[in-house]
Design a protein around this motif. Structure first.
Motif, PDB file in Angstrom:
ATOM      1  N   CYS A  43      -3.928 -12.827   6.268  1.00  0.00           N
ATOM      2  CA  CYS A  43      -3.613 -14.271   6.136  1.00  0.00           C
ATOM      3  C   CYS A  43      -4.002 -14.747   4.736  1.00  0.00           C
ATOM      4  O   CYS A  43      -3.578 -15.815   4.308  1.00  0.00           O
ATOM      5  CB  CYS A  43      -4.373 -15.108   7.169  1.00  0.00           C
ATOM      6  N   ARG A  44      -4.840 -13.980   4.038  1.00  0.00           N
ATOM      7  CA  ARG A  44      -5.225 -14.341   2.657  1.00  0.00           C
ATOM      8  C   ARG A  44      -4.568 -13.392   1.650  1.00  0.00           C
ATOM      9  O   ARG A  44      -4.995 -13.289   0.500  1.00  0.00           O
ATOM     10  CB  ARG A  44      -6.756 -14.275   2.502  1.00  0.00           C
ATOM     11  N   SER A  45      -3.524 -12.710   2.114  1.00  0.00           N
ATOM     12  CA  SER A  45      -2.823 -11.785   1.229  1.00  0.00           C
ATOM     13  C   SER A  45      -2.174 -12.572   0.078  1.00  0.00           C
ATOM     14  O   SER A  45      -1.843 -13.743   0.235  1.00  0.00           O
ATOM     15  CB  SER A  45      -1.744 -11.093   2.071  1.00  0.00           C
ATOM     16  N   SER A  46      -1.973 -11.927  -1.067  1.00  0.00           N
ATOM     17  CA  SER A  46      -1.523 -12.692  -2.244  1.00  0.00           C
ATOM     18  C   SER A  46      -0.069 -13.161  -2.166  1.00  0.00           C
ATOM     19  O   SER A  46       0.307 -14.068  -2.894  1.00  0.00           O
ATOM     20  CB  SER A  46      -1.732 -11.862  -3.514  1.00  0.00           C
ATOM     21  N   ASN A  86      -2.289   4.155  -1.504  1.00  0.00           N
ATOM     22  CA  ASN A  86      -1.895   2.784  -1.872  1.00  0.00           C
ATOM     23  C   ASN A  86      -3.038   1.781  -1.919  1.00  0.00           C
ATOM     24  O   ASN A  86      -2.888   0.693  -2.486  1.00  0.00           O
ATOM     25  CB  ASN A  86      -0.854   2.265  -0.871  1.00  0.00           C
ATOM     26  N   THR A  87      -4.179   2.130  -1.294  1.00  0.00           N
ATOM     27  CA  THR A  87      -5.209   1.102  -1.116  1.00  0.00           C
ATOM     28  C   THR A  87      -5.710   0.511  -2.430  1.00  0.00           C
ATOM     29  O   THR A  87      -5.796  -0.713  -2.568  1.00  0.00           O
ATOM     30  CB  THR A  87      -6.401   1.666  -0.298  1.00  0.00           C
ATOM     31  N   TRP A  95      -4.244  -6.007  -6.263  1.00  0.00           N
ATOM     32  CA  TRP A  95      -3.270  -7.107  -6.188  1.00  0.00           C
ATOM     33  C   TRP A  95      -3.597  -8.084  -5.057  1.00  0.00           C
ATOM     34  O   TRP A  95      -2.815  -8.992  -4.792  1.00  0.00           O
ATOM     35  CB  TRP A  95      -1.869  -6.533  -5.970  1.00  0.00           C
ATOM     36  N   ARG A  96      -4.660  -7.833  -4.351  1.00  0.00           N
ATOM     37  CA  ARG A  96      -5.084  -8.675  -3.222  1.00  0.00           C
ATOM     38  C   ARG A  96      -4.007  -8.790  -2.143  1.00  0.00           C
ATOM     39  O   ARG A  96      -3.860  -9.836  -1.506  1.00  0.00           O
ATOM     40  CB  ARG A  96      -5.544 -10.053  -3.704  1.00  0.00           C
ATOM     41  N   ILE A  97      -3.238  -7.712  -2.019  1.00  0.00           N
ATOM     42  CA  ILE A  97      -2.321  -7.624  -0.872  1.00  0.00           C
ATOM     43  C   ILE A  97      -3.184  -7.243   0.322  1.00  0.00           C
ATOM     44  O   ILE A  97      -3.183  -7.904   1.354  1.00  0.00           O
ATOM     45  CB  ILE A  97      -1.231  -6.551  -1.127  1.00  0.00           C
ATOM     46  N   LYS A  98      -3.959  -6.172   0.152  1.00  0.00           N
ATOM     47  CA  LYS A  98      -4.954  -5.779   1.156  1.00  0.00           C
ATOM     48  C   LYS A  98      -6.289  -6.372   0.725  1.00  0.00           C
ATOM     49  O   LYS A  98      -6.604  -6.361  -0.474  1.00  0.00           O
ATOM     50  CB  LYS A  98      -5.073  -4.248   1.217  1.00  0.00           C
ATOM     51  N   ARG A  99      -7.065  -6.873   1.677  1.00  0.00           N
ATOM     52  CA  ARG A  99      -8.344  -7.485   1.313  1.00  0.00           C
ATOM     53  C   ARG A  99      -9.523  -6.577   1.663  1.00  0.00           C
ATOM     54  O   ARG A  99     -10.644  -6.840   1.272  1.00  0.00           O
ATOM     55  CB  ARG A  99      -8.518  -8.852   2.012  1.00  0.00           C
ATOM     56  N   HIS A 100      -9.270  -5.552   2.468  1.00  0.00           N
ATOM     57  CA  HIS A 100     -10.319  -4.583   2.843  1.00  0.00           C
ATOM     58  C   HIS A 100      -9.680  -3.206   2.893  1.00  0.00           C
ATOM     59  O   HIS A 100      -8.472  -3.090   3.107  1.00  0.00           O
ATOM     60  CB  HIS A 100     -10.906  -4.909   4.222  1.00  0.00           C
TER      61      HIS A 100
END
Ligand code: FAQ
Length: 341
Positions: free
Chosen positions: A146-149, A213-214, A220-225
């Protein structure tokens, strides 16, 4: 490239980087690096495909749910999953992806969907365990998204997570009910837990050390963890729920680690994971065949919708309104409801 164009490109890239660094959203019309666009399309499309294929294991039980109440709940859940797939395909379209092309990639096996949906749902307890563990893992993975860029993805996730949370609770409630039932029902719940536990841990993706990919997606703040962080979170969240339910999680290495303040746990069979995501899981062939058959059977609906849209477009352009559209065009011209007579 002229010096002016190069300077403009640098400026755009810098603006993109700053937007991400400030935790602001990238929107469809914003400039973005090609690799960011490709990564977003890949992740969103795989996620959409997962929702659509994910309708099958539970859909398998709609006609055999043991009561009208359970049938209504299950139908609503499966319908929500279709809706999630549609929001996600729309989000992918905002990046320039073509919906028909994405569907084609799914049914020809060119694009992945979640490994979890390649396992069979053998008893009605599986419906409960899918809600508890599979939706539980999906929530753990998706709440941070929900906080993905990317704005349209992050916003789709907010609604999806609300619905997933309801799905998880209905699964847990179903299992609680079965655990209060007969020995045979309790055994069904334990058996389903044994079968779905390890595949649920695989949903978070390969271990960080094997996840190509992580690193970039985190930057890029697509994944947050990372995959491993989320897997740990899921285990920590689920062990107390298993205790309340009265089932045993099938992992002899599972124990509380006082020093780490987390549960230690064993590793899933990563060779099995690789087999499943390369198309050789227990149900891959069947899942794709069902999806392809549904797509082909729906061709007439797409043709009819396209013919209808073309007719409407012609009517509004030429003023020559075919009888079947008269009521609608009149209502449209008069600013009324868009209803056929
Ligand atoms: N299954 O480098 P990474 C749901 C692939 S929830 C299949 O770590 P990434 C709700 C990965 O794509 C399920 N493939 O990749 C529901 C990549 O392949 P590629 C869907 C997997 O992207 C509940 C390669 O392995 N949720 O549907 C899996 O950074 C109940 C290397 O991996 C989402 O999609 C896997 N488990 O991290 C519906 C959430 N794991 O493309 C019905 C959004 C990895 O390079 C009923 N996605 N791969 O060829 C994500 O968070 C991420 O994409 C990960 C993977 C975490 C899944």
């Amino acid at each position: 490239m002229s010096a002016g164009i190069a300077a403009e490109a640098d400026e755009l890239e810098q603006y993109f980087e700053e937007t991400v660094a400030r935790d602001r959203r990238i929107e469809p019309r914003d400039w973005m690096p090609d690799a960011y666009r490709r990564t977003m399309i890949r992740q969103i499309a795989q996620h959409a495909h997962s929702e659509i294929i994910g309708m099958q294991p539970e859909g398998n039980w709609v006609t055999r749910a043991p009561s009208l109440r359970r049938k209504a709940i299950l139908l609503a859940k499966v319908q929500d999953e279709a809706g999630h797939g549609l929001y996600l395909y729309s989000a992918a379209e905002t990046l320039g992806a073509d919906r028909a092309d994405l569907t084609d990639r799914l049914i020809t096996g060119k694009q992945k969907y979640s490994s979890i949906f390649n396992y069979p749902s053998l008893t009605f307890a599986d419906v409960g365990v899918i809600g508890w563990l599979v939706d539980g893992a999906a929530i753990c993975n998706q709440v941070p998204l929900c906080r993905s860029s990317y704005g349209p993805y992050a916003r789709a996730m907010i609604r999806i997570c609300k619905e997933e949370s309801f799905h998880q609770r209905q699964g847990y409630e179903l299992l609680m009910t079965m655990m209060r039932g007969s020995d045979a029902q309790r055994e069904m719940v334990q058996d389903a837990t044994n079968r779905w536990w390890w595949p649920s841990l695989m949903m978070f993706g390969p271990p960080d050390a094997d996840s190509p990919n992580t690193e970039q997606s985190m930057r890029w703040r697509i994944k947050r963890h990372t995959n491993d962080d989320l897997r740990q979170r899921f285990v920590d969240m689920t062990v107390p729920q298993a205790e309340v339910l009265g089932v045993t999680l099938p992992d002899p290495d599972l124990r509380w680690n006082e020093e780490r303040q987390h549960y230690d746990f064993g590793q899933p069979d990563w060779a099995e994971f690789r087999r499943v995501i390369s198309g050789n899981g227990p149900c891959n062939t069947q899942r794709i065949a069902n999806r392809r058959a549904a797509h082909e059977a729906g061709a007439w609906v797409r043709d009819a919708a396209a013919a209808y849209a073309a007719k409407r477009e012609r009517a509004s352009r030429t003023g020559a309104v075919p009888p079947a559209l008269r009521g609608e065009v009149r209502a449209t011209r008069e600013g009324g409801a868009h209803e056929c007579p």
